[in-house]
Design a protein around this motif. Sequence first.
Motif, short mmCIF file in Angstrom:
data_model
loop_
_atom_site.label_atom_id
_atom_site.label_comp_id
_atom_site.label_asym_id
_atom_site.label_seq_id
_atom_site.Cartn_x
_atom_site.Cartn_y
_atom_site.Cartn_z
N TRP A 106 0.84 -1.19 0.00
CA TRP A 106 0.00 0.00 0.00
C TRP A 106 0.87 1.24 0.00
N LYS A 107 0.39 2.25 -0.72
CA LYS A 107 1.07 3.55 -0.71
C LYS A 107 0.19 4.53 0.04
N LYS A 108 0.83 5.44 0.74
CA LYS A 108 0.09 6.40 1.55
C LYS A 108 -0.69 7.36 0.65
N THR A 109 -1.96 7.55 0.97
CA THR A 109 -2.76 8.57 0.29
C THR A 109 -2.28 9.94 0.77
N ALA A 112 -2.89 11.44 4.41
CA ALA A 112 -3.13 10.41 5.44
C ALA A 112 -2.00 10.46 6.47
N HIS A 113 -2.33 10.10 7.73
CA HIS A 113 -1.34 10.15 8.80
C HIS A 113 -0.86 8.72 9.07
N TRP A 114 0.36 8.38 8.55
CA TRP A 114 0.93 7.05 8.75
C TRP A 114 2.18 7.17 9.60
N SER A 116 5.27 4.85 10.16
CA SER A 116 5.87 3.60 9.68
C SER A 116 6.79 3.02 10.73
N ASN A 201 1.76 -3.80 6.38
CA ASN A 201 1.60 -3.35 4.99
C ASN A 201 1.47 -4.57 4.09
N LEU A 210 -7.95 1.40 5.53
CA LEU A 210 -7.07 2.57 5.45
C LEU A 210 -7.85 3.80 4.99
N HIS A 214 -8.51 7.20 7.11
CA HIS A 214 -8.18 8.51 6.54
C HIS A 214 -9.39 9.43 6.61
N MET A 222 1.78 1.74 10.60
CA MET A 222 1.95 0.82 9.48
C MET A 222 3.25 0.03 9.65
#
Length: 255
Positions: A106-109, A112-114, A116, A201, A210, A214, A222
């Motif tokens: 998955w790639k962060k939109t 969005a608050h990720w 890692s 992930n 996810l 968001h 993640m």
Amino acid sequence: MPAPIKLLILGGTAEAMALARALAHDSRTTPLLSLAGRTKNPAAPPIPWRRGGFGGAEGLAAFLVEGGFDALIDATHPFAARISANAQAASTVAGIPLLALRRPPWKKTPGAHWISVPDIAAAAQALGITPRRVFLTIGRQDLVPFREAPWHHYLIRSVDPPDPAFLPPDCAVIAARGPFSRASECELLAAHKIDLLVTKNSGGVMREKLDAAHALGIPVVMVDRPAPSAAVATADGIAGVMAWLDRLHGAMRGV
Ligand code: NAP
């Protein structure tokens, strides 16, 4: 016509099942799907299958040689690092080609608050010291580190119910198998007043949790994937596997 490619597929994922469906009527291969046996009632595959471990890399190599397999496909989960390492070692010993089928991460939109983190233990630490209401969607095998942070409330979702011995003290458990809609994920997060989501992930198309997090402004811890081996040929979808099998079939016909 050469004999069909005798193919062992290491599965336990939606991708492996999709590959099984794609090969069910493909005369170029005689596939066998292997499942670890973790899920109590797995969906019945449309090709011959077996379940249970092989006994490490050596056992897998012996299974490949004794079974006369021509090729191996590792379609296991991106976090199933041990079986993937075994697949690499065993294919070398057996002298047969190996392809890894890995869904893209998955790639962060944007926006969005990720947060890692490299592994599950780091995810448990990342929750901090302020009590939170945490949604854990990491499967049922990796819950123990969260027992070290017992001041949080945990909502735990897994396909089969977890062993009670692995559970943190303040938790609620949901046994459910996806896919889930974005609307139902939003409802769940709101109903349980979740303020943090923890996930591996895993990647793939099912990212509704996810998107729901968001939409509700809920941060996501993640867990990054273990690094894949650069030495193993990789396809990110069924089309790539089919192209690989075409080349293999051509090579077996001497073209
Ligand atoms: P793992 O730690 O990499 O593997 C542990 C052992 O389980 C392996 O050494 C092997 O036993 C056996 N094994 C694993 N996959 C197998 C397969 N497809 N066929 C036969 N034996 C297998 O794996 P895991 O993380 O426990 O995952 C177990 C299975 O669940 C995998 O097949 C994976 O695709 C699936 N899965 C894992 C996750 C995850 O988050 N880890 C999520 C969804 C699905 P021997 O050494 O005895 O051969």
